[in-house]
Enzyme design. Structure first.
Site, PDB file in Angstrom:
ATOM      1  N   HIS A  96      11.162  23.092  51.652  1.00  0.00           N
ATOM      2  CA  HIS A  96      11.855  21.800  51.543  1.00  0.00           C
ATOM      3  C   HIS A  96      13.279  21.973  51.035  1.00  0.00           C
ATOM      4  O   HIS A  96      14.167  21.178  51.309  1.00  0.00           O
ATOM      5  CB  HIS A  96      11.117  20.873  50.580  1.00  0.00           C
ATOM      6  CG  HIS A  96       9.697  20.633  50.946  1.00  0.00           C
ATOM      7  ND1 HIS A  96       9.336  20.019  52.126  1.00  0.00           N
ATOM      8  CD2 HIS A  96       8.540  20.941  50.310  1.00  0.00           C
ATOM      9  CE1 HIS A  96       8.012  19.946  52.186  1.00  0.00           C
ATOM     10  NE2 HIS A  96       7.509  20.505  51.100  1.00  0.00           N
ATOM     11  N   HIS A 121      17.598  22.959  42.357  1.00  0.00           N
ATOM     12  CA  HIS A 121      17.520  23.028  43.816  1.00  0.00           C
ATOM     13  C   HIS A 121      18.605  22.144  44.405  1.00  0.00           C
ATOM     14  O   HIS A 121      19.289  21.419  43.670  1.00  0.00           O
ATOM     15  CB  HIS A 121      16.136  22.591  44.300  1.00  0.00           C
ATOM     16  CG  HIS A 121      15.831  21.173  43.932  1.00  0.00           C
ATOM     17  ND1 HIS A 121      15.152  20.826  42.780  1.00  0.00           N
ATOM     18  CD2 HIS A 121      16.173  19.993  44.521  1.00  0.00           C
ATOM     19  CE1 HIS A 121      15.065  19.507  42.703  1.00  0.00           C
ATOM     20  NE2 HIS A 121      15.694  18.982  43.745  1.00  0.00           N
ATOM     21  N   HIS A 123      20.105  19.573  47.820  1.00  0.00           N
ATOM     22  CA  HIS A 123      19.865  18.702  48.975  1.00  0.00           C
ATOM     23  C   HIS A 123      21.159  18.702  49.792  1.00  0.00           C
ATOM     24  O   HIS A 123      22.251  18.653  49.217  1.00  0.00           O
ATOM     25  CB  HIS A 123      19.558  17.278  48.519  1.00  0.00           C
ATOM     26  CG  HIS A 123      18.341  17.178  47.632  1.00  0.00           C
ATOM     27  ND1 HIS A 123      17.079  16.976  48.127  1.00  0.00           N
ATOM     28  CD2 HIS A 123      18.219  17.292  46.284  1.00  0.00           C
ATOM     29  CE1 HIS A 123      16.214  16.943  47.112  1.00  0.00           C
ATOM     30  NE2 HIS A 123      16.881  17.131  45.982  1.00  0.00           N
ATOM     31  N   GLU A 134      21.870  12.883  47.845  1.00  0.00           N
ATOM     32  CA  GLU A 134      20.813  11.874  47.779  1.00  0.00           C
ATOM     33  C   GLU A 134      21.378  10.581  47.207  1.00  0.00           C
ATOM     34  O   GLU A 134      21.265   9.525  47.810  1.00  0.00           O
ATOM     35  CB  GLU A 134      19.654  12.393  46.930  1.00  0.00           C
ATOM     36  CG  GLU A 134      18.992  13.598  47.569  1.00  0.00           C
ATOM     37  CD  GLU A 134      17.511  13.683  47.285  1.00  0.00           C
ATOM     38  OE1 GLU A 134      17.160  13.811  46.099  1.00  0.00           O
ATOM     39  OE2 GLU A 134      16.708  13.625  48.242  1.00  0.00           O
ATOM     40  N   HIS A 147      20.331  19.427  41.881  1.00  0.00           N
ATOM     41  CA  HIS A 147      19.474  18.842  40.845  1.00  0.00           C
ATOM     42  C   HIS A 147      19.007  19.925  39.882  1.00  0.00           C
ATOM     43  O   HIS A 147      18.459  20.940  40.313  1.00  0.00           O
ATOM     44  CB  HIS A 147      18.239  18.177  41.475  1.00  0.00           C
ATOM     45  CG  HIS A 147      18.576  16.922  42.219  1.00  0.00           C
ATOM     46  ND1 HIS A 147      17.754  16.367  43.170  1.00  0.00           N
ATOM     47  CD2 HIS A 147      19.667  16.107  42.124  1.00  0.00           C
ATOM     48  CE1 HIS A 147      18.320  15.260  43.631  1.00  0.00           C
ATOM     49  NE2 HIS A 147      19.472  15.080  43.021  1.00  0.00           N
ATOM     50  N   THR A 228      12.537  12.496  43.888  1.00  0.00           N
ATOM     51  CA  THR A 228      12.966  12.066  45.228  1.00  0.00           C
ATOM     52  C   THR A 228      12.146  12.730  46.330  1.00  0.00           C
ATOM     53  O   THR A 228      12.438  12.560  47.503  1.00  0.00           O
ATOM     54  CB  THR A 228      14.464  12.354  45.464  1.00  0.00           C
ATOM     55  OG1 THR A 228      14.663  13.774  45.453  1.00  0.00           O
ATOM     56  CG2 THR A 228      15.334  11.698  44.412  1.00  0.00           C
ATOM     57  N   THR A 229      11.141  13.500  45.922  1.00  0.00           N
ATOM     58  CA  THR A 229      10.226  14.090  46.901  1.00  0.00           C
ATOM     59  C   THR A 229       8.811  13.700  46.501  1.00  0.00           C
ATOM     60  O   THR A 229       8.561  13.395  45.326  1.00  0.00           O
ATOM     61  CB  THR A 229      10.329  15.630  46.883  1.00  0.00           C
ATOM     62  OG1 THR A 229      10.094  16.110  45.556  1.00  0.00           O
ATOM     63  CG2 THR A 229      11.697  16.100  47.349  1.00  0.00           C
TER      64      THR A 229
HETATM   65 ZN   LIG Z   1      16.079  17.070  44.171  1.00  0.00          ZN
END
Ligand SMILES: [Zn+2]
Length: 378
Positions: A96, A121, A123, A134, A147, A228-229
């Site tokens: 992801h 991680h 995005h 995000e 993040h 957010t996941t």
């Molecule tokens: Zn994140």
């Protein structure tokens, strides 16, 4: 209500929120497969992960109508971020995103609890549309978003225990934009070739993780939201820094093109692109900001504060011993929207159905009301 009249009221109330109906959270029946596109895309997340369709979801758009200046928001104190190059960090492609495991010696000191780092991680978007942050500001995406995830180590033994608790996580969000080459980000990006496919791992020598944050850390947005996941637990105290950091166009391109969501031997390789969740509704909540340049809020939020005032009045009429501290009030419901509020005071027990006195998701208003109440008292 004057401070004096209120100070006569002894602070003994304890506020509890209990779910009236608490749907059981079961492991998803059809496995834990989720993605950003295709049949397992974000529209289908709530089917397997009910919280994704619930309240307090992230990310959100940060715009003037919902912002409120809060003078108590001080710069965060980051401890242990400056790691030695002899330390090794685990870099992983989890299908992801690309993530870096962080040691428990890294933590944030000056939040309501101590929050210990666990991983970071990213995005991002894709090479044709490099708008993969995000969170957005006034509807504007940034190229990417970092993040840094921390869990509440004062209250919980590990990430798993903290994950589904309303005060479980604190995440720092950093916007990334195109600009000059960034040698600090390169300390991670230069290892992408070793984690191209899902499940692959590599080692990254330690460095000063604070270099990944903007230089001006004093200005940020603060709100209560969610992962957010999936499973989208509403367990995150978000700090979104106002100022972006910069990486070069080439570095962004490396992020957008180097990685795959699929395993090495997958006959249908899927590029890891657009791994960001779309913005979520943010009704009757406020985002607190540590900086001043915020335009006057509109009628909508004025209405919110008057609602909370009415609510405060309504509740204080019913009991003379209500003055929970703001900390007790940070309890969030994990499964909205049907829940009850109980106030237990020295001499009485009161309960209200919040859906009756607080229709819709006006829980933030309620918190705001109590915050006002406890501030008045102080
Ligand atoms: Zn994140």
């Amino acid at each position: 209500m004057s401070a004096k009249s209120f100070s006569r009221i002894k602070v003994t109330a304890v506020l509890f929120l209990f779910l009236k109906i608490q749907p059981s959270v079961q492991a998803p029946l059809n496995g834990t497969k989720w993605s950003y596109i295709g049949p397992d895309g974000e529209k289908t997340w709530p089917q397997k992960y009910p919280f994704c369709g619930g309240g307090f979801q992230s990310p959100i758009d940060l715009h003037n109508n919902i912002l409120q200046y809060d003078s108590t928001l001080l710069p965060l104190e980051l401890i242990g971020y400056n790691m030695s190059t002899t330390d090794q960090l685990a870099l992983t492609n989890n299908g992801h995103s690309v993530r870096v495991g962080l040691p428990p010696t890294m933590y944030i000191r000056n939040l309501p609890f101590q929050y210990t780092a666990t991983q970071l991680h990213l995005h991002w978007g894709n090479r044709k549309k490099p708008e993969g942050s995000e969170h957005t500001i006034h509807g504007k995406h940034f190229a990417a978003e970092l993040h840094i995830v921390h869990y509440n180590s004062d209250k919980y033994p590990d990430v798993t225990a903290a994950m589904d608790k309303s005060d479980g996580f604190a995440v720092l969000a950093i916007f990334i934009e195109i600009g000059p080459f960034n040698p600090s980000y390169e300390k991670i990006f230069s290892h992408f070739q070793n984690v191209k496919y899902k499940g692959q791992k590599a080692q990254v020598p330690g460095f000063n993780i604070q270099e990944l944050l903007p230089k001006n850390m004093n200005e940020y947005y603060r709100y209560e939201g969610s992962l957010t996941t999936p499973p989208c637990y509403p367990s995150v105290l978000w700090t979104v820094f106002r100022h972006p950091v910069h990486i070069s166009e080439e570095q962004l391109l490396a992020l957008e093109t180097a990685l795959y969501c699929t395993r090495f031997d997958d006959p249908e390789p899927l590029e890891m692109v657009n791994n960001f969740r779309h913005i979520q509704e943010f009704e009757e909540r406020l985002v607190y900001v540590s900086f001043h340049e915020v335009a006057e809020r509109t009628k909508k939020t004025t209405k919110v504060s008057s609602t909370s005032q009415q609510l405060t009045m309504k509740m204080t009429e019913k009991t003379t011993k209500v003055s929970p501290t703001s900390q007790q009030l940070t309890t969030r419901m994990m499964i909205p929207p049907k829940y009850e509020l109980y106030l237990i005071t020295e001499s009485a027990f009161h309960s209200w159905d919040l859906t009756e006195i607080c229709p819709g998701q006006c829980f933030s208003s309620l918190l705001q009301g109590f915050k006002t109440l406890s501030e008045t008292e102080a």
